[in-house]
Design a protein around this motif. Structure first.
Motif, PDB file in Angstrom:
ATOM      1  N   CYS B  79       0.829  -1.212   0.000  1.00  0.00           N
ATOM      2  CA  CYS B  79       0.000   0.000   0.000  1.00  0.00           C
ATOM      3  C   CYS B  79       0.857   1.252   0.000  1.00  0.00           C
ATOM      4  N   THR B  80       1.997   1.165  -0.594  1.00  0.00           N
ATOM      5  CA  THR B  80       2.960   2.266  -0.581  1.00  0.00           C
ATOM      6  C   THR B  80       2.867   3.054  -1.879  1.00  0.00           C
ATOM      7  N   PRO B  81       3.543   4.220  -1.953  1.00  0.00           N
ATOM      8  CA  PRO B  81       3.530   4.988  -3.209  1.00  0.00           C
ATOM      9  C   PRO B  81       4.007   4.144  -4.399  1.00  0.00           C
ATOM     10  N   ASN B  82       3.591   4.558  -5.569  1.00  0.00           N
ATOM     11  CA  ASN B  82       3.770   3.768  -6.793  1.00  0.00           C
ATOM     12  C   ASN B  82       5.220   3.408  -7.092  1.00  0.00           C
ATOM     13  N   ASN B  83       6.149   4.306  -6.755  1.00  0.00           N
ATOM     14  CA  ASN B  83       7.536   4.082  -7.152  1.00  0.00           C
ATOM     15  C   ASN B  83       8.226   3.009  -6.319  1.00  0.00           C
ATOM     16  N   THR B  84       7.528   2.451  -5.357  1.00  0.00           N
ATOM     17  CA  THR B  84       8.117   1.388  -4.529  1.00  0.00           C
ATOM     18  C   THR B  84       7.508   0.018  -4.813  1.00  0.00           C
ATOM     19  N   HIS B  85       6.441  -0.008  -5.613  1.00  0.00           N
ATOM     20  CA  HIS B  85       5.733  -1.270  -5.846  1.00  0.00           C
ATOM     21  C   HIS B  85       6.656  -2.359  -6.402  1.00  0.00           C
ATOM     22  N   ALA B  86       7.416  -2.009  -7.430  1.00  0.00           N
ATOM     23  CA  ALA B  86       8.185  -3.031  -8.156  1.00  0.00           C
ATOM     24  C   ALA B  86       9.214  -3.688  -7.250  1.00  0.00           C
ATOM     25  N   ALA B  92       9.249  -9.772  -2.682  1.00  0.00           N
ATOM     26  CA  ALA B  92       8.259 -10.641  -2.040  1.00  0.00           C
ATOM     27  C   ALA B  92       8.058 -11.916  -2.843  1.00  0.00           C
ATOM     28  N   ALA B  93       8.047 -11.767  -4.159  1.00  0.00           N
ATOM     29  CA  ALA B  93       7.876 -12.947  -5.015  1.00  0.00           C
ATOM     30  C   ALA B  93       9.041 -13.902  -4.817  1.00  0.00           C
ATOM     31  N   LYS B  94      10.206 -13.332  -4.794  1.00  0.00           N
ATOM     32  CA  LYS B  94      11.402 -14.181  -4.590  1.00  0.00           C
ATOM     33  C   LYS B  94      11.320 -14.921  -3.265  1.00  0.00           C
ATOM     34  N   ALA B  95      10.729 -14.286  -2.279  1.00  0.00           N
ATOM     35  CA  ALA B  95      10.572 -14.920  -0.963  1.00  0.00           C
ATOM     36  C   ALA B  95       9.369 -15.865  -0.927  1.00  0.00           C
ATOM     37  N   GLY B  96       8.694 -15.996  -2.053  1.00  0.00           N
ATOM     38  CA  GLY B  96       7.598 -16.965  -2.127  1.00  0.00           C
ATOM     39  C   GLY B  96       6.295 -16.495  -1.501  1.00  0.00           C
ATOM     40  N   LYS B  97       6.191 -15.206  -1.281  1.00  0.00           N
ATOM     41  CA  LYS B  97       4.959 -14.685  -0.671  1.00  0.00           C
ATOM     42  C   LYS B  97       3.869 -14.472  -1.730  1.00  0.00           C
ATOM     43  N   MET B  98       2.649 -14.650  -1.307  1.00  0.00           N
ATOM     44  CA  MET B  98       1.539 -14.157  -2.118  1.00  0.00           C
ATOM     45  C   MET B  98       1.605 -12.632  -2.074  1.00  0.00           C
ATOM     46  N   ILE B  99       1.132 -11.983  -3.158  1.00  0.00           N
ATOM     47  CA  ILE B  99       1.237 -10.525  -3.196  1.00  0.00           C
ATOM     48  C   ILE B  99      -0.083  -9.882  -3.628  1.00  0.00           C
ATOM     49  N   LEU B 100      -0.518  -8.944  -2.817  1.00  0.00           N
ATOM     50  CA  LEU B 100      -1.643  -8.076  -3.183  1.00  0.00           C
ATOM     51  C   LEU B 100      -1.066  -6.679  -3.293  1.00  0.00           C
ATOM     52  N   LEU B 105       0.129  -1.072 -11.151  1.00  0.00           N
ATOM     53  CA  LEU B 105       1.095  -2.116 -10.769  1.00  0.00           C
ATOM     54  C   LEU B 105       2.507  -1.549 -10.698  1.00  0.00           C
ATOM     55  N   GLY B 106       3.022  -1.051 -11.822  1.00  0.00           N
ATOM     56  CA  GLY B 106       4.348  -0.430 -11.836  1.00  0.00           C
ATOM     57  C   GLY B 106       4.238   1.021 -12.241  1.00  0.00           C
ATOM     58  N   LEU B 107       5.409   1.691 -12.266  1.00  0.00           N
ATOM     59  CA  LEU B 107       5.394   3.080 -12.729  1.00  0.00           C
ATOM     60  C   LEU B 107       5.102   3.136 -14.216  1.00  0.00           C
ATOM     61  N   ASN B 108       5.373   2.026 -14.900  1.00  0.00           N
ATOM     62  CA  ASN B 108       5.150   1.956 -16.344  1.00  0.00           C
ATOM     63  C   ASN B 108       5.214   0.484 -16.771  1.00  0.00           C
ATOM     64  N   GLY B 109       4.985   0.251 -18.020  1.00  0.00           N
ATOM     65  CA  GLY B 109       4.925  -1.109 -18.542  1.00  0.00           C
ATOM     66  C   GLY B 109       6.196  -1.911 -18.309  1.00  0.00           C
ATOM     67  N   PRO B 110       7.329  -1.372 -18.703  1.00  0.00           N
ATOM     68  CA  PRO B 110       8.573  -2.152 -18.521  1.00  0.00           C
ATOM     69  C   PRO B 110       8.799  -2.570 -17.065  1.00  0.00           C
ATOM     70  N   GLU B 111       8.514  -1.676 -16.133  1.00  0.00           N
ATOM     71  CA  GLU B 111       8.674  -2.036 -14.724  1.00  0.00           C
ATOM     72  C   GLU B 111       7.681  -3.129 -14.340  1.00  0.00           C
ATOM     73  N   ALA B 112       6.448  -2.959 -14.809  1.00  0.00           N
ATOM     74  CA  ALA B 112       5.413  -3.942 -14.485  1.00  0.00           C
ATOM     75  C   ALA B 112       5.734  -5.302 -15.093  1.00  0.00           C
ATOM     76  N   GLU B 113       6.374  -5.307 -16.256  1.00  0.00           N
ATOM     77  CA  GLU B 113       6.765  -6.584 -16.881  1.00  0.00           C
ATOM     78  C   GLU B 113       7.648  -7.397 -15.939  1.00  0.00           C
ATOM     79  N   LYS B 114       8.559  -6.691 -15.285  1.00  0.00           N
ATOM     80  CA  LYS B 114       9.457  -7.394 -14.338  1.00  0.00           C
ATOM     81  C   LYS B 114       8.679  -7.973 -13.160  1.00  0.00           C
ATOM     82  N   MET B 115       7.676  -7.250 -12.752  1.00  0.00           N
ATOM     83  CA  MET B 115       6.860  -7.722 -11.630  1.00  0.00           C
ATOM     84  C   MET B 115       6.085  -8.979 -12.045  1.00  0.00           C
ATOM     85  N   VAL B 116       5.557  -8.953 -13.257  1.00  0.00           N
ATOM     86  CA  VAL B 116       4.841 -10.130 -13.760  1.00  0.00           C
ATOM     87  C   VAL B 116       5.789 -11.320 -13.849  1.00  0.00           C
TER      88      VAL B 116
END
Lengths: 382, 382, 382, 382
Positions: B79-86, B92-100, B105-116
């Motif tokens: 629930c933090t500002p957008n620039n910290t989401h990625a 968190a994903a690397k740690a195997g956590k579920m993520i909400l 999602l990201g500041l832009n598409g390329p950043e969001a791609e990494k999150m996906v």
């Protein structure tokens, strides 16, 4: 096309509304008669001259008896204060004129009974200007009820709210203010506004059996325009009543001129077993409709924009294109059109003088109940 | 019932909305898991302590990395500002956590791609908080479209209008105002408000092919809360675009924080061959619906009060009785309920990170088009 | 923070609404006490166990006398059918418990008088769950009246319309249907729905002097769930009355469960000399307001979206951000918050048992008038 | 009172609307001229005879050149399809006639330029029938803006939505359907509906600098009424554009004939620094207004029922009493009244041919942008 020569008495708000209707009805409706603005009549010669010129009346009269005596007049249209309706109408009937009379028909039931007798004896076409029946959304409501869309009716509620007499500085009596003078008006909001509500209600939902009512005069004294003196106010400023219809449904009615924020908020709602209807004069081109037979998740009040003649909206094939609304004045045009259609076909589409009498019987019972504090039976028209 | 241990990062507006949802979801929904408010995390220790106490979190953290490292945390909620989401989400994903994760999602598409990529690699359940999908009226709209009630879609139009930044005295940046700081937010209304409109639109009407856009910054400089200096405003105050959907329908989208009189006026309308739908966040419990298949004279926009579970309104069997409305916060409860149901059944009901990426691709194209003045193609999620 | 141990009797619609309020009030309000869901009580052990588990009650009871006898209970919350309120409340008062009682307070005035005596003698904090006072729009209405924005009041009108009992196949009595059983409910819509209208009305507009009423039972016989037999229906399906307030204003009240299309349409309107107010439970987050002091050409009914705490909307600083609406359940949260604030400050914010008695006196007069056909005086609370 | 002899060309929807306006304007307005229905003109003799009789025209013509040549005609009123406006208007100007021309002025800017030159050279009074300026609520909006009530304008949004061409079975061309024939109409919704939106927008908010647009033809082929063959549809079924006004405000415009449920939903909204305005043709007698200067807790959108001449509502002193609405046709009456008042006072109140040209320049840029995919500059009228 046959001519229908109109003799109009009174040049106020209603005089204008009627003149406008006569002038334009044949532009929009195909009819067997054409109203002709033959003569306008009022006591004040300068005023009636100005009115006649503005509207294109061919002549004027300053004495309504002379108007009635003229051979070239077919229809007497009475737009004068309530306390003059009976005398004029009875004389006009005796002279064999057709009569269109502003509402309420008489000052009270007994007076209205004489008017009904006069037109029945003379066998002249007659009508009362309860114009709201001819607002397309209201006519649509009537059609829906007649089709059985609502099923058994449980509830009727109507109100007519205004706010123009809140100021104690407003005088009573005289031009434009005769509605505040009990001698000219007979009653206050009961005969003026509730009468409209009652006519529509009985047209839609049948006769009323019993009522219990209360009335109030908030401002007890007002200067009288004609006498120049502060006089007791004799009219009811507000009037409300509970009613039971002959069909078993329950009703509430209310009217006032002290409802801040409402200029002419005439609304009615009918709740039936299957469907409900709501209408509001402030948006007269819309009908609200709820149908329980709709699929469950899609049930909701529909705001029907009653402008779609392709869809079957009454009167709307005569006007513009779907989506474009008509206004208040068109209800009078429709009433004239229906009256003429009635002439053409030898039928009286109403509201007839008998209908007007029925409404007077209800307002009589309302005013009586407000005095007695009892439930009062409503006299029925034979 | 299994426990689902929540680690929540951020304690602002969204932190409260999520905490409330976790706390009450099991009171109203029958689910296989129960969220537990295990830990709340933020850098400011005093603030996060107060928040944790108010909401009943069992513990606090001041470093999100420590939170992610904890074994007793199942879900990381961002629930933090957008620039910290990625950064947080990928860790968190690397740690195997579920993520909400809050939107966008990201500041832009390329950043969001990494999150996906991160959640796909880790195979962890993931969701983006595009909560408006779970307003019952919006879910009902989706159901109607899926049933084919609308037929071919011709038009989609959405807007999200606010008025809270009209004053030039409002500073940018810092607590509560990071949405005005381009570094923290990435963009202005495009990522904040239009992102909601776009997510709903693609859920209801499929993918968007091309867009042409304009953006504007009405107030060019504002004092920055963190630096204390007057600085150039980098965000878009207003953003509007035309779009073509893959299904051939045309769309208009608009968002602004300069629409005096609107606090959160998110509306959408869809016009189909047979029926149309309109919704408005300011009256979120209503859906407007027009069905051309209704009988002609009865056609009208229905205002469906989406509170009738007997009628089949989504989610409403969990709450009160027909006629009693729920509010904004319930959309979050529904999203948590659906997420848990997804866990119980091994499905991801979305909006997934992939859905969030798809929206970021659209906002990227919008912002690019506002620069180039050209129609821009929207990248598609593979 | 002090603990406030709740003993809740009943687990139906109101049981859930109250439990939800206790659980979340401290997440949103800063208060000196925290409600603890100590024990839930009902005769059916399986049911109350399920309820207690779902809501996190620490224990259960199957006999309310035992609950009242427990030392660890501070507050008895009565959510049972109307015919049990008096016995439980009087016992709880004797045991020195604070009491929150569902409405109507008693089956009638005489019964409610005993309840008032009991709490006065025991000097225990007491409240009746007339929750609509705490809808922010309704509280705002109260504030506007108290500020004198309306001036002299001329008219009050309220109605509460539902449509859930139109089907004659609906049985009476038993779980979920006790409201149709005159033994359990005391009356029909008069005590159930009109009681809400009356409580709000007297809070906003002062005491009522006299009433004239009518009631109707449309479906005369229904199968009784408990006996399995078709029995006479003893409740009123519909109830309407005219009233005169002590301040000289006139009123109409109506309630029914036969108004097709309305689920919980509780509305009220107040017309004052300077301004008017309208509210509707179906859109509870809005207040309609007309102010005659506005510039002439700009006068109109304002639809105030009561979500703007910056603008001074009551309670809304505790929730989300302007434009985002809350719902029905929040009125209970506000009532709990105000009750606790009252405890903290040693005041009783009401509605107290005395207020509940005042409403019972009005419903008594309404039911009596429906029998006598007379105007009936309303007994005044000393 | 001077006579103003009207020669009307065309007898369709607009022919009726104009004839009605001429017939009734002097009944309601005090003016120095009185329109006389001198001659009606159309190629089909039987049709124009019927029309002339219905409306009371004194004569007919079947060749517009002859009408223009007549000495007893003062005004040429052009109600014919768009592709004939220029030729007729230029000839009429050369003959020294006053000209009232239906909108859009020309098929495009270059054609309209010649029309402007012609009337300027001939120095004849001229007007384009952008009638919506004269709806009282729209005029009131103009007054509010001119008074500075809104302050700096940030946003303008307008749309005009219809649904009458969704069926692929509808043919193109011929009587009543020439609007679907690109040869007669020039364009589809852009020239027909958006032209109205643009005229109002520039009247209220000044000139438009640049636009980017998209158009679509959903039904690609339709049977042509005149040829009997299936032919390519040349008009735009839908058209939307983004715009920047010269005053720095941003705008969205959209029009379509494929918006199921909307018959003539012309709406506009303007968001200013201090206040906002919204209007909707479907309820044309209302203006929605939000004023941020209202007391905080009382801020809301006002629904102004624009029928109160005492309050200062434009034109309404000429009609009925407060609360009673007028309709679509009255905008034409007002336009005639203002035109005549202009004659009386030697001023041209507009919209003039120059104003019509300005709108044509915008629609030219819209149609060009839809082709190029670029932002296009709008040519300015000198």
């Amino acid at each position: 096309m046959k001519k229908l020569n109109i003799g109009l008495i009174g040049y106020g708000f209603m005089g204008r509304a009627h003149a406008n209707a006569y002038r334009k009805v044949n532009n929009f409706f195909d009819l067997g008669h054409q109203p002709v603005l033959k003569s306008a009549c009022a006591r004040n010669e300068a005023n009636i001259k100005g009115f006649a010129k503005k509207w294109g009346f061919e002549s004027i009269e300053t004495d309504w008896r002379k108007l009635i005596a003229r051979d070239d007049i077919d229809v007497i249209d009475i737009c004068t204060p309530n306390n003059t309706h009976a005398e004029i109408a009875i004389a006009a009937a005796k002279a064999g004129k057709m009569i269109l009379c502003e509402k309420p028909l008489g000052l009270n039931g007994p007076e209205a009974e004489k008017m009904v007798s006069a037109v029945e004896k003379a066998r002249v076409p007659n009508m009362v200007w309860y114009n709201y029946r001819r607002v397309p959304a209201v006519t649509l409501a009537k059609n829906l009820i007649d089709e059985g869309k609502l099923g058994r009716i449980f509830h009727y509620r109507a109100k007519f709210l205004q706010d123009w007499t809140i100021s104690p500085d407003l005088p009573q009596g005289g031009a434009g203010l005769w509605r505040l003078d009990v001698k000219a008006a007979g009653s206050g909001v009961t005969g003026d506004l509730l009468a409209h509500c009652i006519d529509t209600a009985m047209w839609l939902n049948g006769t009323i059996d019993t009522v219990t009512a209360m009335t109030e005069t908030f401002i007890k004294e007002r200067k009288h325009t004609l006498t120049g003196k502060v006089e007791k106010v004799g009219i009811d400023d507000a009037s409300a009543f509970l009613a039971r219809f002959s069909n078993g449904s329950l009703a509430t009615f209310e009217s006032t001129r002290y409802a801040r924020g409402h200029k002419a908020l005439y609304t009615f709602e009918i709740n039936g077993e299957h469907a409900s209807i709501f209408w509001d004069l402030h948006d007269l081109h819309r009908l609200q409709y709820f149908d329980h037979k709709d699929e469950g998740k899609l049930r909701g009040w529909r705001s029907i924009h009653v402008t779609d003649h392709g869809g079957g909206h009454p009167y709307m094939d005569k006007w513009w294109v779907p989506g474009l609304q008509i206004g208040y004045e068109h209800s009078f045009v429709h009433q004239v059109a229906d009256f003429i259609k009635g002439l053409d076909e030898g039928k009286n589409p109403g509201p007839t003088f008998k209908d007007g009498l029925a409404t007077d019987y209800v307002t009589d019972a309302v005013l009586k109940s407000a005095q007695t504090g009892q439930w009062e039976k409503v006299k029925k028209v034979k």
